[in-house]
Scaffold this active site. Structure first.
Site, mmCIF file in Angstrom:
data_model
loop_
_atom_site.group_PDB
_atom_site.id
_atom_site.type_symbol
_atom_site.label_atom_id
_atom_site.label_comp_id
_atom_site.label_asym_id
_atom_site.label_seq_id
_atom_site.Cartn_x
_atom_site.Cartn_y
_atom_site.Cartn_z
ATOM 1 N N LYS B 85 0.848 -1.201 0.000
ATOM 2 C CA LYS B 85 0.000 0.000 0.000
ATOM 3 C C LYS B 85 0.880 1.245 0.000
ATOM 4 O O LYS B 85 1.892 1.303 0.703
ATOM 5 C CB LYS B 85 -0.892 -0.011 1.246
ATOM 6 C CG LYS B 85 -1.904 1.134 1.289
ATOM 7 C CD LYS B 85 -2.688 1.109 2.603
ATOM 8 C CE LYS B 85 -3.822 2.126 2.611
ATOM 9 N NZ LYS B 85 -4.543 2.139 3.897
ATOM 10 N N SER B 160 -9.361 2.239 3.103
ATOM 11 C CA SER B 160 -8.496 2.895 2.150
ATOM 12 C C SER B 160 -7.545 1.945 1.403
ATOM 13 O O SER B 160 -7.037 2.310 0.346
ATOM 14 C CB SER B 160 -7.665 3.959 2.868
ATOM 15 O OG SER B 160 -6.861 3.371 3.871
ATOM 16 N N SER B 184 -9.538 0.091 7.390
ATOM 17 C CA SER B 184 -8.976 0.217 6.053
ATOM 18 C C SER B 184 -8.352 -1.043 5.461
ATOM 19 O O SER B 184 -8.038 -1.067 4.273
ATOM 20 C CB SER B 184 -7.930 1.336 6.027
ATOM 21 O OG SER B 184 -8.575 2.583 5.922
#
Ligand SMILES: [Zn+2]
Lengths: 480, 490
Positions: B85, B160, B184
């Site tokens: 990420k 996210s 997330s």
């Protein structure tokens, strides 16, 4: 114009850079930021790069505890670091890690000696924070040096207990002396290692109410502090005398114009939005560790000064001179110890007037002094037992300072040892009397005042090295 | 041999050991799949094929040596292609946090979690899309475009960590790292039908995780099963001297052989089955609970009475911390600068132009919550209530070993569906926020599909540092069910 109707009420914040090996929250070395190449002792942590985290330097905690204990503070078993938020290019994270609600230590005092006697200045809190970087403005642009960013900074906050500029000066000098005794800071004022902020108000003499106060920032020397305080006390007193009102504001000290300049009013005051630093768990300080640090505290300046007066019979002034710096007191005691027959007060005099004077003239710092305490003690001993007279001894000491040689060697090589041999002295006396028959006749006629003149002639003939009392008795005997 | 990208991580690890396949072959297969699907999905913000191939070659070399001495330990992650990420720093590679303000920022250091994976031989394919600074539940807040859900291209992948979830679900990689501040990792895992672990606060170092809400941020991982996830967890977990909030506790050995859950007590909190929850979500979760019961677990209803306060508390604490964490983006040391004559104007222009609207909203919220005169009513009060929420978990964990609940009230919503309604978007996190506030671990995993063939996820929460129980329970479930084996048609 006199403002004697008003008295100042002053509280001080003292910020001292700690002399740890590494910075407060990263492994970067603490360097002298006035001489190091800019941005050479920096890393991703002290430049606030994204994703980096602080780790507490335990040594800084130890230093802070040492100071807090010396100031008789209560050490918080649990204290909390907090973020102090504001934007400025020398503050890389946009917040400074400091302490706010739960400081490392609180509620102590520092005793100062004023003309009116001892006075305790209460310490509100002692806490740790990180220093900022430094900005340089050059031809329309600004550069940032982060070498100083993250250096541990100790903040010592007093209550508004100082009621004159003189007291503020005594307090800060005493505090600096303590910090140096504890070996937690160089205390080098020229390099901005100790900085001050003051809050000042004035009130009718004798009143117990507090007036509206102003805060003065960036006071980077004792001089700036005392000048700014004088200026501000005068300014406030004048306003009140004319029936005006003080406005609560933050001022800066402007060295160039020697005046305080308004930075922001109460309405514009920064809201630092303090909140607990989530990257650092609450700091726990073990009471056993605190006890250990307490037991290792050195004797502090005031105690030492009082002991020197009591133990060595020094005047308060002399004791003060010898105890401002820990190294001087240690030197004095080492000298005293090495010469038990010599009066300590004599060693104190030779140290504080003669040796200090010579070092000062030569521009040598005391810690770089090449004269070992045992040598100074030996020189004083030689004077005391009459091996060398006082005038010669000063010459010898100057030579000791410049060459580092022992006083015995110097006395020998310069031929300055005192003439003690009665036969030698008698022969000089005889020579002088033979050379001045008229004066001898005068003396025998009852003009005893001429004795002193004859004595001087003998001393002159002996190049100043003859033992004066031996000369005196030999001269009296010869004139009988 | 099936398509290489369809192997599970453990199958790939085993094939690598046997020499049936090389790390370079696995890597190339992933890179090809990324090339083919990326135009539809947009899971990546940066691809690192050169780095990946060089890491794969090095991994193959080490494998060759290892085969001569197979008694030596070799991590199961060795030679496995993964994605990271874009919130986690990777040395020398652009790390943007999905924000213009970090455009082309190349950190001179790697996050501890990433560095530990590299030490354990992984191959890094690239950096995945995220809501800007991890603030969002859909990747729609990324400054670089939205990621599409592999199960329905008009749907969000969740967020996210939506890029990571989409990449794993689409078999572009065998695993991906994510971060979880309020859900997330778990919510995108749920939306994309994969398995996602939110670690306990303090279990995996946050060093190099670009902070959003420091007291809530955790590193997590996303894979296609709990068994695949375990080697990543083992590689990353454990004390890090660079993170003072990282726990010194040793990471226990975790054995997944035993699929028996006899004696395991699972609590189902009544507060999580609220009005507004999608029927199919509730049905799938309840039937998954029955599977756990069949596996020997004891099921009981429990209560987490302060659950409804988690949302307001989170939206005070996380923005407050973010308002400080994001203050460093001042264009003095890195990032694009909007030059101005005056310093203050430079701050305003740079931050005004380069932060997205959701980031600005949260900075404003947080700044307000910390302001003089409001601190006690907002931030201070939120901290007190946070303690109550944590106490809820502590109390329940006296009676049960695990808590079972939905991950999100709905399955993946349409791109743009919550466009102008931040509050509706915030409600997506209502079931995941409490674990972050309490600091406990959670694992999301697929337990069914809705009528649109969109995955339904469920999560288990365990006590602080209790990841072992999560792995064992989810693995046991996945030995009995095949939801996690389904693959989207792309
Ligand atoms: Zn540093």
């Amino acid at each position: 114009m006199t403002n004697s109707a008003f008295e100042p009420v002053i509280g001080l914040e003292v910020h001292a850079e700690l002399l740890t090996q590494s910075k407060m929250f990263c492994g970067c070395a603490v360097v002298d930021s006035t001489i190091a190449e800019p941005n050479t002792s920096v890393c991703e942590i002290c430049t606030g790069m994204p994703g980096t985290l602080p780790v507490i330097n335990e040594r800084a905690i130890e230093f802070a505890v040492r100071v807090a204990l010396a100031l008789h503070c209560t050490i918080s078993e649990t204290s909390v670091f907090a973020r102090k938020n504001y934007f400025y290019p020398d503050l890389p994270k946009g917040y400074q890690i400091s302490q706010f609600e739960l400081p490392l230590a609180h509620d102590g005092w520092l005793a100062i000696e004023t003309e009116a006697g001892e006075k305790r200045i209460r310490i509100r809190r002692v806490h740790l924070e990180e220093d900022t970087g430094k900005l340089f403005h050059r031809q329309g642009h600004s550069l940032v040096d982060f070498n100083r960013s993250g250096v541990p900074l100790l903040e010592i906050v007093s209550e508004p207990d100082l009621s004159s500029i003189e007291e503020a000066k005594i307090y800060t000098t005493a505090l600096r002396s303590i910090l140096r005794y504890l070996e937690v800071t160089t205390g080098d004022m020229e390099k901005g290692v100790i900085r001050f902020e003051a809050n000042v108000s004035v009130r009718q003499a004798g009143s117990t109410e507090l007036g509206i106060r102003t805060e003065i920032k960036n006071l980077n020397s004792f001089r700036a502090m005392t000048h700014a305080l004088s200026y501000e006390v005068e300014r406030q007193s004048n306003i009140l005398k004319e029936g005006g009102e003080i406005s609560q504001e933050t001022l800066g000290w402007d060295e160039a114009s020697s005046s305080t300049v308004s930075q922001r009013s109460k309405e514009e005051a920064h809201d630092y939005r303090y909140f607990p630093e989530p990257d650092l768990p609450p700091l726990h300080v073990e009471p056993t560790w605190v006890a250990q640090i307490q037991s290792e505290l050195p004797e502090l300046p005031l105690e030492k000064r009082r002991r020197f007066v009591a133990e060595y019979g020094l005047t308060a002034y002399a004791a003060g001179v010898l105890t401002t710096e820990r190294s001087v007191g240690d030197y004095f005691e080492a000298a005293v110890e090495s010469a038990p027959k010599v009066r300590s007060i004599k060693i104190a005099n030779w140290l504080s007037s003669d040796l200090f004077g010579l070092l000062n003239q030569a521009g040598i710092d005391f810690q770089d002094n090449d004269v070992p305490p045992v040598d100074l003690a030996r020189l004083v001993e030689m004077v005391e037992i009459g091996e060398v007279n006082a005038t010669s001894a000063k010459t010898v000491l100057a030579e000791m300072v410049s060459s580092g040689k022992s006083p015995d060697d110097i006395v020998r090589s310069l031929g300055l040892s005192m003439i003690q041999d009665p036969e030698v002295i008698e022969s000089i006396v005889r020579r002088v009397l033979d050379a001045h028959p008229r004066q001898v006749a005068d003396y025998l006629d009852g003009n005893t005042g001429i004795f002193q003149w004859l004595f001087g002639q003998v001393m002159k003939e002996a190049e100043g090295r003859a033992n004066p009392s031996a000369v005196r008795s030999a001269l009296s005997a010869a004139l009988e | 041999m099936p398509n290489l990208t369809d192997l599970s991580l453990l199958e790939a690890a085993s094939a690598l050991r046997k020499g049936d396949v090389s790390s370079v072959e696995l890597t190339e297969a992933c890179l090809e799949r990324i090339e083919a699907l990326e135009p539809q999905l947009h899971a990546f913000l940066a691809q690192t094929p050169d780095l990946a191939i060089s890491q794969a070659k090095a991994a193959d070399q080490r494998l060759q040596e290892w085969r001569k001495k197979p008694e030596e330990p070799l991590p199961l992650t060795h030679g496995i292609p993964v994605a990271i990420k874009d919130i986690l720093c990777l040395e020398g590679i652009p790390t943007t946090c999905g924000s213009r303000i970090l455009e082309d920022f190349r950190p001179p250091y790697s996050a501890t979690s990433v560095a530990r994976l590299i030490d354990n031989g992984v191959v890094i394919l690239g950096k995945t899309n995220t809501d800007e600074f991890a603030m969002g539940s859909s990747t729609e807040n990324s400054a670089y475009g939205t990621t599409h859900n592999p199960w329905g291209l008009d749907r969000v992948p969740g967020g996210s960590s939506g890029g990571s979830a989409a990449a794993v679900a689409a078999h572009m990689c065998f695993a991906a790292l994510g971060t979880d501040t309020g859900g997330s990792v778990r919510q995108p895992a749920s939306f994309c039908g994969i398995t996602g672990l939110k670690t306990s606060y303090g279990r995996v170092s946050r060093y190099g995780l670009i902070a959003y809400g420091s007291s809530l941020d955790t590193v997590g991982a996303l894979t296609r099963s709990a068994a695949d996830l375990l080697p990543l967890f083992i590689a990353m977990a454990g004390h890090d001297p660079l993170d003072s909030t990282c726990m010194p506790d040793p990471v226990p050995e975790i054995n997944l052989d035993d699929g028996n859950l006899t004696g395991v007590r699972i609590g189902v909190p009544k507060e999580y089955f609220i009005e507004g929850i999608q029927d199919e979500v509730e049905t799938a979760v309840r039937s998954a609970v029955n599977v756990f019961e069949e596996l020997g677990a004891e099921i009981q209803e429990v209560s987490l009475p302060h659950t409804d306060l988690a949302l307001p508390v989170y939206y005070l604490i996380a923005p407050a911390e973010a308002s400080a964490n994001l203050a460093r983006y001042d264009a003095v040391r890195f990032g694009p600068r909007r030059k101005s004559e005056k310093l203050w104007d430079q701050y305003l222009r740079t931050r005004g132009e380069l932060f997205g609207p959701e980031v600005k909203r949260r900075i404003m919220l947080g700044t307000y919550a910390l302001s003089a005169g409001y601190y006690d009513a907002y931030y201070g009060q939120a901290q007190k209530v946070r303690t109550l929420i944590k106490d809820d978990f502590d109390t329940v964990f006296k009676d049960v070993d695990l808590i079972a609940c939905p991950v999100a009230p709905t399955t993946a919503f349409r791109i743009g569906e919550h466009g102008d309604d931040p509050l509706a978007m915030y409600l997506e996190d209502v079931f995941t926020l409490p674990a972050n506030l309490a600091g406990v671990p959670g694992m999301a995993f697929p337990v069914g599909f809705d009528r649109n063939d969109l995955p339904v996820g469920m999560q288990l929460n365990a006590p602080h540092l209790g990841e072992k129980a999560l792995f064992q329970a989810v693995h046991a479930y996945q030995t009995q069910t095949d939801w996690h084996l389904r693959k989207p048609d792309l």
